[in-house]
Design a protein around this motif. Structure first.
Motif, PDB file in Angstrom:
ATOM      1  N   MET A   1      10.749  81.401-151.433  1.00 15.31           N
ATOM      2  CA  MET A   1      10.526  80.303-152.393  1.00 15.31           C
ATOM      3  C   MET A   1       9.589  79.262-151.756  1.00 15.31           C
ATOM      4  SD  MET A   1      13.388  77.923-154.280  1.00 15.31           S
ATOM      5  CE  MET A   1      14.662  79.137-154.238  1.00 15.31           C
ATOM      6  N   ASN A   2       8.521  78.872-152.474  1.00 17.69           N
ATOM      7  CA  ASN A   2       7.632  77.893-151.856  1.00 17.69           C
ATOM      8  C   ASN A   2       8.249  76.483-151.893  1.00 17.69           C
ATOM      9  OD1 ASN A   2       7.078  76.635-154.296  1.00 17.69           O
ATOM     10  ND2 ASN A   2       5.288  77.893-154.689  1.00 17.69           N
ATOM     11  N   LYS A   3       7.597  75.596-151.163  1.00 21.74           N
ATOM     12  CA  LYS A   3       8.146  74.246-150.981  1.00 21.74           C
ATOM     13  C   LYS A   3       8.336  73.493-152.312  1.00 21.74           C
ATOM     14  CE  LYS A   3       7.444  70.546-147.632  1.00 21.74           C
ATOM     15  NZ  LYS A   3       8.622  70.698-146.802  1.00 21.74           N
ATOM     16  N   LEU A   4       7.390  73.714-153.215  1.00 21.84           N
ATOM     17  CA  LEU A   4       7.464  73.038-154.519  1.00 21.84           C
ATOM     18  C   LEU A   4       8.695  73.495-155.309  1.00 21.84           C
ATOM     19  CD1 LEU A   4       5.551  70.982-155.816  1.00 21.84           C
ATOM     20  CD2 LEU A   4       4.494  72.852-157.058  1.00 21.84           C
ATOM     21  N   ASN A   5       8.923  74.813-155.285  1.00 22.63           N
ATOM     22  CA  ASN A   5      10.081  75.353-156.001  1.00 22.63           C
ATOM     23  C   ASN A   5      11.392  74.917-155.365  1.00 22.63           C
ATOM     24  OD1 ASN A   5       9.041  76.602-158.193  1.00 22.63           O
ATOM     25  ND2 ASN A   5       8.614  78.520-157.102  1.00 22.63           N
ATOM     26  N   THR A   6      11.397  74.843-154.034  1.00 25.66           N
ATOM     27  CA  THR A   6      12.602  74.395-153.330  1.00 25.66           C
ATOM     28  C   THR A   6      12.920  72.965-153.762  1.00 25.66           C
ATOM     29  OG1 THR A   6      11.925  75.668-151.432  1.00 25.66           O
ATOM     30  CG2 THR A   6      13.600  74.006-151.023  1.00 25.66           C
ATOM     31  N   PHE A   7      11.889  72.147-153.769  1.00 26.23           N
ATOM     32  CA  PHE A   7      12.043  70.743-154.146  1.00 26.23           C
ATOM     33  C   PHE A   7      12.621  70.621-155.562  1.00 26.23           C
ATOM     34  CE2 PHE A   7      10.045  66.917-156.074  1.00 26.23           C
ATOM     35  CZ  PHE A   7      10.603  65.952-155.254  1.00 26.23           C
ATOM     36  N   LYS A   8      12.019  71.336-156.465  1.00 28.05           N
ATOM     37  CA  LYS A   8      12.433  71.278-157.877  1.00 28.05           C
ATOM     38  C   LYS A   8      13.877  71.755-158.058  1.00 28.05           C
ATOM     39  CE  LYS A   8      11.124  73.949-161.973  1.00 28.05           C
ATOM     40  NZ  LYS A   8      10.041  74.720-162.599  1.00 28.05           N
ATOM     41  N   THR A 136       6.800  53.822-158.362  1.00 33.20           N
ATOM     42  CA  THR A 136       6.785  53.727-156.900  1.00 33.20           C
ATOM     43  C   THR A 136       7.861  54.625-156.269  1.00 33.20           C
ATOM     44  OG1 THR A 136       8.157  51.771-157.095  1.00 33.20           O
ATOM     45  CG2 THR A 136       5.824  51.404-156.687  1.00 33.20           C
ATOM     46  N   ASN A 137       9.010  54.776-156.939  1.00 34.32           N
ATOM     47  CA  ASN A 137      10.076  55.660-156.431  1.00 34.32           C
ATOM     48  C   ASN A 137       9.589  57.092-156.320  1.00 34.32           C
ATOM     49  OD1 ASN A 137      12.591  54.255-156.073  1.00 34.32           O
ATOM     50  ND2 ASN A 137      12.492  53.793-158.252  1.00 34.32           N
ATOM     51  N   VAL A 138       8.954  57.544-157.394  1.00 33.69           N
ATOM     52  CA  VAL A 138       8.505  58.939-157.459  1.00 33.69           C
ATOM     53  C   VAL A 138       7.410  59.194-156.421  1.00 33.69           C
ATOM     54  CG1 VAL A 138       7.398  60.642-158.976  1.00 33.69           C
ATOM     55  CG2 VAL A 138       9.185  59.133-159.879  1.00 33.69           C
ATOM     56  N   ILE A 139       6.468  58.269-156.338  1.00 35.29           N
ATOM     57  CA  ILE A 139       5.384  58.397-155.360  1.00 35.29           C
ATOM     58  C   ILE A 139       5.990  58.479-153.941  1.00 35.29           C
ATOM     59  CG2 ILE A 139       3.395  57.169-154.322  1.00 35.29           C
ATOM     60  CD1 ILE A 139       2.663  57.957-157.079  1.00 35.29           C
ATOM     61  N   ARG A 140       6.965  57.609-153.679  1.00 35.01           N
ATOM     62  CA  ARG A 140       7.586  57.561-152.352  1.00 35.01           C
ATOM     63  C   ARG A 140       8.272  58.898-152.011  1.00 35.01           C
ATOM     64  NH1 ARG A 140      10.831  53.647-153.330  1.00 35.01           N
ATOM     65  NH2 ARG A 140      12.721  54.843-153.612  1.00 35.01           N
ATOM     66  N   ILE A 141       9.040  59.436-152.966  1.00 32.92           N
ATOM     67  CA  ILE A 141       9.761  60.683-152.705  1.00 32.92           C
ATOM     68  C   ILE A 141       8.778  61.827-152.416  1.00 32.92           C
ATOM     69  CG2 ILE A 141      11.333  62.409-153.680  1.00 32.92           C
ATOM     70  CD1 ILE A 141      12.460  60.098-155.472  1.00 32.92           C
ATOM     71  N   PHE A 142       7.773  61.975-153.267  1.00 33.21           N
ATOM     72  CA  PHE A 142       6.787  63.046-153.066  1.00 33.21           C
ATOM     73  C   PHE A 142       6.067  62.869-151.733  1.00 33.21           C
ATOM     74  CE2 PHE A 142       6.186  66.015-156.565  1.00 33.21           C
ATOM     75  CZ  PHE A 142       7.008  65.480-157.538  1.00 33.21           C
ATOM     76  N   SER A 143       5.706  61.630-151.441  1.00 30.86           N
ATOM     77  CA  SER A 143       4.967  61.356-150.212  1.00 30.86           C
ATOM     78  C   SER A 143       5.800  61.756-148.989  1.00 30.86           C
ATOM     79  CB  SER A 143       4.615  59.864-150.168  1.00 30.86           C
ATOM     80  OG  SER A 143       4.086  59.539-148.924  1.00 30.86           O
ATOM     81  N   ARG A 144       7.039  61.334-148.963  1.00 34.38           N
ATOM     82  CA  ARG A 144       7.902  61.638-147.813  1.00 34.38           C
ATOM     83  C   ARG A 144       8.198  63.127-147.710  1.00 34.38           C
ATOM     84  NH1 ARG A 144      12.390  56.799-148.518  1.00 34.38           N
ATOM     85  NH2 ARG A 144      11.179  55.135-147.557  1.00 34.38           N
ATOM     86  N   CYS A 193      21.090  63.783-147.162  1.00 28.38           N
ATOM     87  CA  CYS A 193      20.147  64.279-148.175  1.00 28.38           C
ATOM     88  C   CYS A 193      20.134  65.797-148.260  1.00 28.38           C
ATOM     89  CB  CYS A 193      18.758  63.750-147.837  1.00 28.38           C
ATOM     90  SG  CYS A 193      17.501  64.311-148.989  1.00 28.38           S
ATOM     91  N   ILE A 194      20.025  66.296-149.482  1.00 30.26           N
ATOM     92  CA  ILE A 194      19.943  67.738-149.721  1.00 30.26           C
ATOM     93  C   ILE A 194      18.674  68.333-149.113  1.00 30.26           C
ATOM     94  CG2 ILE A 194      21.312  68.007-151.828  1.00 30.26           C
ATOM     95  CD1 ILE A 194      18.589  67.437-153.332  1.00 30.26           C
ATOM     96  N   PHE A 195      17.665  67.509-148.871  1.00 30.85           N
ATOM     97  CA  PHE A 195      16.382  67.994-148.381  1.00 30.85           C
ATOM     98  C   PHE A 195      16.231  67.890-146.865  1.00 30.85           C
ATOM     99  CE2 PHE A 195      14.793  66.388-152.660  1.00 30.85           C
ATOM    100  CZ  PHE A 195      14.791  67.645-153.227  1.00 30.85           C
ATOM    101  N   ASP A 196      17.271  67.458-146.192  1.00 32.46           N
ATOM    102  CA  ASP A 196      17.134  67.099-144.779  1.00 32.46           C
ATOM    103  C   ASP A 196      16.326  68.121-143.958  1.00 32.46           C
ATOM    104  OD1 ASP A 196      17.411  65.468-142.646  1.00 32.46           O
ATOM    105  OD2 ASP A 196      19.354  66.257-142.021  1.00 32.46           O
ATOM    106  N   ASN A 197      16.568  69.406-144.180  1.00 36.84           N
ATOM    107  CA  ASN A 197      15.878  70.417-143.362  1.00 36.84           C
ATOM    108  C   ASN A 197      14.469  70.739-143.840  1.00 36.84           C
ATOM    109  OD1 ASN A 197      18.041  70.729-141.652  1.00 36.84           O
ATOM    110  ND2 ASN A 197      19.045  72.173-143.042  1.00 36.84           N
ATOM    111  N   ASN A 198      14.212  70.482-145.104  1.00 39.79           N
ATOM    112  CA  ASN A 198      12.898  70.864-145.650  1.00 39.79           C
ATOM    113  C   ASN A 198      11.910  69.710-145.719  1.00 39.79           C
ATOM    114  OD1 ASN A 198      13.762  73.536-146.380  1.00 39.79           O
ATOM    115  ND2 ASN A 198      14.983  72.553-147.967  1.00 39.79           N
ATOM    116  N   CYS A 199      12.421  68.515-145.602  1.00 47.42           N
ATOM    117  CA  CYS A 199      11.578  67.336-145.841  1.00 47.42           C
ATOM    118  C   CYS A 199      10.669  67.040-144.649  1.00 47.42           C
ATOM    119  CB  CYS A 199      12.486  66.143-146.121  1.00 47.42           C
ATOM    120  SG  CYS A 199      11.578  64.625-146.391  1.00 47.42           S
TER     121      CYS A 199
END
Ligand code: SF4
Length: 274
Positions: A1-8, A136-144, A193-199
């Motif tokens: 699964m690519n990073k985008l799909n994992t995120f979604k 700004t929330n959305v931009i921040r999450i994607f950026s990080r 965070c659920i993303f801790d390992n992928n972020c």
């Protein structure tokens, strides 16, 4: 699964047990969406919600607001700050009594105070369009998460892919809730965070600091309006006496408030515009 799909997938999974319940989230009435989006700008969502409840009760459709006085609207708005937002909402309600939301679709940005974010919120929440509400929330999450300094183009390019086979509303609400409870601007909860390992955990220094409110023109503007909401009118000298502000400074503030249509000054008597 690519990073985008994992995120979604992970974000949507997280949202199943963590979505905050608000009455407007069950509605696709564009007026309700517009109200909450304007009220929630620069305001914490739980606080915005209590104001939204007051506004929707008094103004269930644009018509009721269009015929209300500025004084009443500013009075209900009192405590939220940035009173111009209330005036722009009032102007929008007047336009919306002549033209329906459907008749101006998708050009909601013809309404005063409606920018790209609010337009996209209307398109997603009221019209089920496949758009990401980029604040700004959305931009921040994607950026990080993706490690991108300015993720605007990245979001635009991948929007269609991200929102494929899902309701944009669900995804946008998940982002909103995740940004205000986990991936917060200050002190993000990475260890929970659920993303801790992928972020990518790409943290950027905050470029803008909030200007001091105390003694600012914004504070004085707020005090002028608050006084006029609770009183019929006042002359400039007496107001100056109450607020204890430099005369030149107060005069400039009053001039600006008059230019913006917030107040009237007649024979040195100040009142809220009708
Ligand atoms: S791991 Fe930290 S930075 Fe990354 S999405 Fe989660 S809270 Fe945000």
């Amino acid at each position: 699964m690519n990073k985008l799909n994992t995120f979604k997938k992970q974000l949507l999974k997280w949202s199943k047990n963590n979505t905050r319940e608000y009455s407007w989230r069950d509605s696709n009435d564009p007026w309700k969406i517009l109200l909450i989006e304007v009220i929630a700008q620069q305001t914490q969502l739980n606080r915005a919600h209590s104001y939204y409840e007051k506004f929707i009760k008094r103004f269930p459709t644009p018509k009721e607001m269009s015929i209300a006085s500025k004084k009443e609207i500013l009075s209900l708005w009192s405590g939220l700050g940035y009173n111009n937002r209330a005036l722009r909402l009032h102007e929008s309600s007047k336009i919306l009594t002549k033209k329906s939301f459907n008749s101006i679709y998708p050009n909601f940005d013809i309404l005063p105070g409606v920018g790209k974010y609010t337009k996209n919120a209307l398109l997603s929440f009221a019209y089920k369009e496949k758009v990401i509400t980029q604040d700004t929330n959305v931009i921040r999450i994607f950026s990080r998460f993706f490690g991108i300094e300015n993720p605007d183009n990245f979001i635009q390019e991948n929007q269609k892919n991200i929102l494929k086979n899902i309701q944009s509303r669900k995804f946008n609400e998940a982002l909103m809730d995740f940004g205000s409870t986990i991936c917060k601007a200050k002190n993000p909860l990475c260890s929970e965070c659920i993303f801790d390992n992928n972020c990518e955990k790409f943290f950027q220094e905050t470029k803008h600091t909030q200007p001091t409110f105390k003694g600012s023109n914004r504070e004085i503007r707020g005090k002028v309006i608050k006084y006029l909401i609770n009183n019929e009118n006042i002359d400039i000298t007496s107001l100056n006496h109450i607020l204890k502000v430099e005369e030149d400074k107060l005069n400039l503030i009053l001039e600006k408030l008059e230019d913006e249509g917030m107040i009237n000054i007649k024979k040195k008597l100040i009142e809220i515009s009708s």
